[in-house]
Design a protein around this motif. Structure first.
Motif, PDB file in Angstrom:
ATOM      1  N   TYR A 151      -0.956  -3.586 -39.288  1.00 47.78           N
ATOM      2  CA  TYR A 151      -2.302  -4.042 -39.055  1.00 47.78           C
ATOM      3  C   TYR A 151      -2.183  -4.513 -37.578  1.00 47.78           C
ATOM      4  O   TYR A 151      -1.275  -5.041 -37.000  1.00 47.78           O
ATOM      5  CB  TYR A 151      -2.400  -5.138 -39.880  1.00 47.78           C
ATOM      6  CG  TYR A 151      -3.675  -5.771 -39.528  1.00 47.78           C
ATOM      7  CD1 TYR A 151      -4.917  -5.274 -40.109  1.00 47.78           C
ATOM      8  CD2 TYR A 151      -4.118  -7.127 -38.902  1.00 47.78           C
ATOM      9  CE1 TYR A 151      -6.350  -5.752 -39.679  1.00 47.78           C
ATOM     10  CE2 TYR A 151      -5.210  -7.788 -38.762  1.00 47.78           C
ATOM     11  CZ  TYR A 151      -6.419  -6.905 -39.268  1.00 47.78           C
ATOM     12  OH  TYR A 151      -7.626  -7.395 -38.853  1.00 47.78           O
ATOM     13  N   THR A 152      -3.120  -3.931 -36.754  1.00 50.90           N
ATOM     14  CA  THR A 152      -3.146  -4.046 -35.428  1.00 50.90           C
ATOM     15  C   THR A 152      -4.681  -4.841 -35.135  1.00 50.90           C
ATOM     16  O   THR A 152      -5.562  -4.304 -35.126  1.00 50.90           O
ATOM     17  CB  THR A 152      -3.255  -2.849 -34.547  1.00 50.90           C
ATOM     18  OG1 THR A 152      -2.177  -2.158 -35.015  1.00 50.90           O
ATOM     19  CG2 THR A 152      -3.245  -3.169 -33.119  1.00 50.90           C
ATOM     20  N   PRO A 153      -4.535  -6.381 -34.971  1.00 42.87           N
ATOM     21  CA  PRO A 153      -5.770  -6.916 -34.717  1.00 42.87           C
ATOM     22  C   PRO A 153      -6.550  -6.510 -33.458  1.00 42.87           C
ATOM     23  O   PRO A 153      -5.926  -5.960 -32.611  1.00 42.87           O
ATOM     24  CB  PRO A 153      -5.219  -8.466 -34.633  1.00 42.87           C
ATOM     25  CG  PRO A 153      -3.860  -8.247 -34.521  1.00 42.87           C
ATOM     26  CD  PRO A 153      -3.618  -7.308 -35.020  1.00 42.87           C
ATOM     27  N   ASP A 154      -7.649  -6.901 -33.290  1.00 40.48           N
ATOM     28  CA  ASP A 154      -8.289  -6.399 -32.201  1.00 40.48           C
ATOM     29  C   ASP A 154      -7.710  -7.203 -30.623  1.00 40.48           C
ATOM     30  O   ASP A 154      -7.630  -6.557 -29.728  1.00 40.48           O
ATOM     31  CB  ASP A 154      -9.904  -6.937 -32.079  1.00 40.48           C
ATOM     32  CG  ASP A 154     -10.520  -5.959 -32.925  1.00 40.48           C
ATOM     33  OD1 ASP A 154     -10.083  -4.894 -33.226  1.00 40.48           O
ATOM     34  OD2 ASP A 154     -11.454  -6.431 -33.698  1.00 40.48           O
ATOM     35  N   ASN A 155      -7.198  -8.252 -30.704  1.00 42.20           N
ATOM     36  CA  ASN A 155      -6.726  -9.020 -29.784  1.00 42.20           C
ATOM     37  C   ASN A 155      -5.187  -9.411 -29.924  1.00 42.20           C
ATOM     38  O   ASN A 155      -4.618 -10.304 -29.264  1.00 42.20           O
ATOM     39  CB  ASN A 155      -7.409 -10.406 -29.726  1.00 42.20           C
ATOM     40  CG  ASN A 155      -7.380 -11.089 -30.855  1.00 42.20           C
ATOM     41  OD1 ASN A 155      -6.781 -10.844 -31.864  1.00 42.20           O
ATOM     42  ND2 ASN A 155      -7.682 -12.499 -30.774  1.00 42.20           N
ATOM     43  N   GLY A 156      -4.400  -8.404 -30.363  1.00 42.85           N
ATOM     44  CA  GLY A 156      -2.919  -8.698 -30.599  1.00 42.85           C
ATOM     45  C   GLY A 156      -2.148  -7.744 -30.907  1.00 42.85           C
ATOM     46  O   GLY A 156      -2.894  -6.551 -30.762  1.00 42.85           O
ATOM     47  N   SER A 157      -0.907  -7.727 -31.023  1.00 42.03           N
ATOM     48  CA  SER A 157       0.173  -6.605 -31.162  1.00 42.03           C
ATOM     49  C   SER A 157       0.076  -6.240 -32.900  1.00 42.03           C
ATOM     50  O   SER A 157      -0.308  -7.237 -33.538  1.00 42.03           O
ATOM     51  CB  SER A 157       1.468  -6.889 -30.339  1.00 42.03           C
ATOM     52  OG  SER A 157       1.902  -8.099 -31.087  1.00 42.03           O
ATOM     53  N   GLN A 158       0.697  -5.133 -33.031  1.00 38.30           N
ATOM     54  CA  GLN A 158       0.873  -4.683 -34.523  1.00 38.30           C
ATOM     55  C   GLN A 158       1.711  -5.656 -35.217  1.00 38.30           C
ATOM     56  O   GLN A 158       2.815  -6.158 -34.941  1.00 38.30           O
ATOM     57  CB  GLN A 158       1.451  -3.299 -34.493  1.00 38.30           C
ATOM     58  CG  GLN A 158       1.217  -2.743 -35.863  1.00 38.30           C
ATOM     59  CD  GLN A 158       1.780  -1.317 -35.795  1.00 38.30           C
ATOM     60  OE1 GLN A 158       3.065  -0.956 -36.098  1.00 38.30           O
ATOM     61  NE2 GLN A 158       1.100  -0.391 -35.828  1.00 38.30           N
ATOM     62  N   VAL A 159       1.301  -5.804 -36.384  1.00 39.92           N
ATOM     63  CA  VAL A 159       1.825  -6.733 -37.480  1.00 39.92           C
ATOM     64  C   VAL A 159       2.124  -5.994 -38.606  1.00 39.92           C
ATOM     65  O   VAL A 159       1.439  -5.276 -38.926  1.00 39.92           O
ATOM     66  CB  VAL A 159       1.176  -7.967 -37.888  1.00 39.92           C
ATOM     67  CG1 VAL A 159       1.986  -8.992 -39.011  1.00 39.92           C
ATOM     68  CG2 VAL A 159       0.796  -8.995 -36.664  1.00 39.92           C
ATOM     69  N   THR A 160       3.592  -5.982 -39.239  1.00 37.85           N
ATOM     70  CA  THR A 160       3.986  -5.262 -40.077  1.00 37.85           C
ATOM     71  C   THR A 160       3.995  -5.985 -41.475  1.00 37.85           C
ATOM     72  O   THR A 160       4.470  -7.180 -41.569  1.00 37.85           O
ATOM     73  CB  THR A 160       5.369  -4.352 -40.251  1.00 37.85           C
ATOM     74  OG1 THR A 160       5.311  -3.557 -39.098  1.00 37.85           O
ATOM     75  CG2 THR A 160       5.570  -3.534 -41.422  1.00 37.85           C
ATOM     76  N   PHE A 161       3.207  -5.550 -42.758  1.00 34.83           N
ATOM     77  CA  PHE A 161       3.394  -6.213 -44.004  1.00 34.83           C
ATOM     78  C   PHE A 161       4.042  -5.458 -45.171  1.00 34.83           C
ATOM     79  O   PHE A 161       3.823  -4.368 -45.071  1.00 34.83           O
ATOM     80  CB  PHE A 161       1.778  -6.793 -44.456  1.00 34.83           C
ATOM     81  CG  PHE A 161       1.082  -7.490 -43.408  1.00 34.83           C
ATOM     82  CD1 PHE A 161       1.445  -8.940 -43.617  1.00 34.83           C
ATOM     83  CD2 PHE A 161       0.238  -7.088 -42.691  1.00 34.83           C
ATOM     84  CE1 PHE A 161       0.891  -9.989 -42.761  1.00 34.83           C
ATOM     85  CE2 PHE A 161      -0.621  -7.816 -41.828  1.00 34.83           C
ATOM     86  CZ  PHE A 161      -0.171  -9.299 -41.713  1.00 34.83           C
TER      87      PHE A 161
END
Length: 198
Positions: A151-161
């Motif tokens: 997941y890549t939020p509009d104002n942040g770096s990619q997060v893995t779930f």
């Protein structure tokens, strides 16, 4: 102008991942033959799409969502003592009612073909919050027998779930894992409708 002509004309202009040249953006842009740039977000500007999504999402969200427990005699009763009951029936997170969360979930399914919610867990591994995520910012990859969510939020770096951290409800698709975007499948009709409204 042909595609190759555009490349020759623009090859001198700087292009990269963070700031691609306009010809590269145009090549992957979801334009319909009507010339309209049709995305899941701006498709809601079409009165038909907006009305259909609103009516279906509000109707599904207004239905009761209860947790039941099995009784020894084979019957069922509402499990109001179960911690999931309050979460699903009343308030899935600190900012939303159950109605709002389910309405959002249904809108995601109707537009993107998928709904993703992050499951907030306590130290005991119990779900204490359900937070919807924007489906357009999610990538799903199968590794072995599990799915991984990027997941890549509009104002942040990619997060893995991990699969256990995401509630994923896929719509109609071809692989049984990820649903297809309804808007992309109906891009031409929606683009024509947007042009007609303009």
């Amino acid at each position: 102008m042909s595609f190759l002509s555009k490349i020759k004309e623009n090859r001198a202009s700087p292009s990269g991942i963070t700031s691609p040249a306009q010809w590269l953006v145009d090549m992957f842009n979801p334009n319909s033959t009507s010339g309209q740039n049709v995305t899941e977000e701006n498709a809601m500007n079409h009165t038909g799409v907006y009305s259909a999504v609103r009516v279906i999402a509000e109707t599904i969200a207004s239905l009761p969502l209860n947790v039941y427990a099995d009784l020894p005699d084979g019957g069922k009763e509402k499990a109001k003592g179960n911690y999931l009951y309050s979460l699903l029936h009343n308030k899935p997170n600190d900012l939303m009612t159950s109605f709002t969360w389910r309405e959002t979930m249904m809108a995601h399914l109707l537009l993107w073909g998928n709904h993703y919610s992050q499951l907030e867990l306590d130290n005991a591994g119990r779900v204490v919050g359900i937070w919807p995520l924007m489906p357009g910012n999610m990538q799903v990859k199968k590794r072995g027998k599990k799915l991984h969510y990027f997941y890549t939020p509009d104002n942040g770096s990619q997060v893995t779930f991990e699969q256990s951290e995401i509630l994923h409800i896929p719509g109609l698709g071809f692989d049984g894992l990820v649903g297809k975007s309804v808007i992309r499948m109906a891009r031409e009709a929606i683009g024509l409708g947007l042009s007609a409204e303009e």
